[in-house]
Design a protein around this motif. Structure first.
Motif, PDB file in Angstrom:
ATOM      1  N   GLN A   4       0.826  -1.201   0.000  1.00  0.00           N
ATOM      2  CA  GLN A   4       0.000   0.000   0.000  1.00  0.00           C
ATOM      3  C   GLN A   4       0.869   1.264   0.000  1.00  0.00           C
ATOM      4  OE1 GLN A   4      -2.773  -0.493   3.303  1.00  0.00           O
ATOM      5  NE2 GLN A   4      -4.214  -1.529   1.945  1.00  0.00           N
ATOM      6  N   GLN A 418      -8.156   3.221  -2.976  1.00  0.00           N
ATOM      7  CA  GLN A 418      -8.632   2.247  -1.986  1.00  0.00           C
ATOM      8  C   GLN A 418      -9.353   1.089  -2.672  1.00  0.00           C
ATOM      9  OE1 GLN A 418     -10.841   5.065   0.420  1.00  0.00           O
ATOM     10  NE2 GLN A 418      -9.336   4.979   2.074  1.00  0.00           N
ATOM     11  N   THR A 425      -7.374   1.823   4.238  1.00  0.00           N
ATOM     12  CA  THR A 425      -8.729   2.266   4.585  1.00  0.00           C
ATOM     13  C   THR A 425      -8.818   2.650   6.059  1.00  0.00           C
ATOM     14  OG1 THR A 425      -9.373  -0.040   4.983  1.00  0.00           O
ATOM     15  CG2 THR A 425      -9.814   0.878   2.792  1.00  0.00           C
TER      16      THR A 425
END
Length: 460
Positions: A4, A418, A425
């Motif tokens: 991420q 996302q 998140t």
């Protein structure tokens, strides 16, 4: 788990950052409000709503004065002046957030390790472990004169100074105070055990510091170490010290090369390369439709200041673009004692030689190669491509109009990232270091060179 994106807001406690000329935009609140604490409190709340990892504050120690051999272009267009000290807004921003962290820039050439150590220990205490130090060595001639020097310290020597600066800092943060030094023993009338607080007695080439450190250990002890620089010296310094590196380049391939080179060097220092995160520059103009985004970008271009852009480049590279008069000549690399990354960006890092005319033209408008313009899907596609192709861990996001550009990114781009699983998140728990790394420690990992000082207590 899918990797991420780490995301920082790239900012400055100034009337303008690097959005040259955009202070004229009617929606740009920062020009009028950057002096107000409420502005930075609002900014902190906005960034935490967008799940940004940190507010990353750049800083300088002087005025950009290479272009036209004058400070006037920078002053006229607000190029990082007027400018306040970023450290002072951090506690207020931290007080209204729980997870947003803060990277503060301080120069190792024009500060002192003893006072700097206390600054960062204080900030780490007040933010409960949400502080990073962005290390710079500084390059502006005006900065040198502001601190009593006739000329800048040479580029490579600045890194030698920085290396010793870090050695002193580690001794203060890691070895001066033992864990459990604060005992609060009412019976013995002892707040702090003197046997667990140590002088560091550093006697070096650039610094002599007796100690002890004035602050007790914070949650991270040593703040997370950020550093930018892709020169030979800069990459070696990053490999030894940095936990997060800010890497630029003309294309994803060059950025990947720098990242892999720094990590390979880190292994030679005995470090785990996974304990280094790499971030690059990002700027976005986004709207609901491509047509709206293109119109917005065109609007920004009308307000652009070529002189401010040239002044920024001059300070970074040492090249005064006002002196280049023969537009058909090739724009050649020449060594300066300024920033080697800027010096190479339009010379050695280009796939082919540029003419003076081609270089000058690049400053007349916003360089569309450095800005992602489009609707949310198009922008997310481009971000994901750079993220994966360059081997990056994240980005420092700049913004043309504040806070509008950040609001648009949060409302339009973040949900798309996302949906792809490449942006969080929710926040992870813990200090900034614990959020960034999987080694699970709030303090420096065992393989970091600064950690060797942890148990090297020196008797007073």
């Amino acid at each position: 788990m899918t990797k991420q994106i780490i995301l920082n807001a790239f900012d400055m406690t100034s009337a303008m950052h690097n959005s040259h000329g955009l202070w004229k935009h009617p929606d740009n609140q920062r020009t009028r409000r950057y002096k107000d604490l409420d502005y930075w409190i609002d900014m902190a709340k906005l960034l935490e709503r967008g799940l940004f990892d940190a507010a990353f504050f750049a800083d300088v120690a002087g005025v950009y004065d290479v272009y036209q051999q004058s400070k006037d272009p920078a002053i006229r267009d607000g190029l990082q002046i007027p400018l306040n000290d970023p450290a002072f807004v951090v506690p207020a921003m931290a007080s209204v957030t729980e997870n947003l962290s803060f990277a503060v820039t301080v120069s190792t050439t024009y500060d002192h390790p003893f006072s700097n150590a206390r600054r960062f220990s204080t900030l780490d205490h007040l933010t409960k472990g949400r502080i990073a130090w962005n290390i710079v060595t500084s390059y502006l001639p005006n900065a040198a004169r502001n601190f009593g020097l006739d000329n800048m310290v040479k580029h490579d020597e600045r890194y030698d100074m920085a290396d010793e600066f870090l050695e002193v800092s580690y001794k203060l943060w890691e070895s001066s105070w033992e864990d459990g030094a604060i005992i609060e023993d009412v019976v013995s009338k002892t707040l702090t055990d003197p046997g667990k607080v140590h002088q560091i007695n550093h006697n070096g080439f650039y610094f002599n510091v007796e100690g002890p450190h004035l602050s007790e250990p914070s949650l991270q002890r040593t703040p997370v170490i950020y550093q930018a620089g892709t020169s030979e010296k800069g990459r070696e310094f990053a490999a030894k010290h940095a936990e997060c590196v800010f890497v630029g380049g003309p294309n994803p391939e060059k950025i990947r090369y720098y990242i892999e080179d720094i990590k390979a060097r880190a292994e030679k220092w005995g470090r785990n390369p996974d304990h280094i995160k790499a971030l690059s520059f990002l700027n976005v103009v986004v709207a609901e439709t491509t047509e709206e985004a293109d119109l917005k970008f065109a609007e920004y271009n009308k307000l652009w200041s070529p002189d401010a852009a040239k002044a920024l480049y001059g300070g970074g590279s040492g090249y005064d673009l006002s002196e280049y008069t023969d537009q058909d000549d090739y724009f050649e690399y020449k060594h300066t004692e300024h920033g080697q990354t800027s010096a190479k960006s339009l010379t050695k890092d280009q796939p082919k030689k540029l003419t003076v005319k081609e270089v000058l033209n690049r400053f007349e408008t916003i360089n569309s190669n450095n800005v992602l313009v489009g609707n949310p899907v198009e922008v997310a596609d481009a971000i994901q491509y750079q993220f994966e192709e360059a081997g990056l861990d994240g980005f420092n996001l700049a913004h043309f109009v504040t806070p509008a550009s950040l609001e648009e990114f949060i409302d339009l781009v973040v949900p798309e990232l996302q949906r792809r699983g490449i942006y969080k998140t929710e926040y992870a728990k813990g200090t900034l270091r614990e959020k960034l790394f999987e080694h699970g420690s709030s303090v420096l990992p065992d393989d970091h060179p600064g950690r060797i000082h942890r148990q090297s207590y020196i008797t007073k």
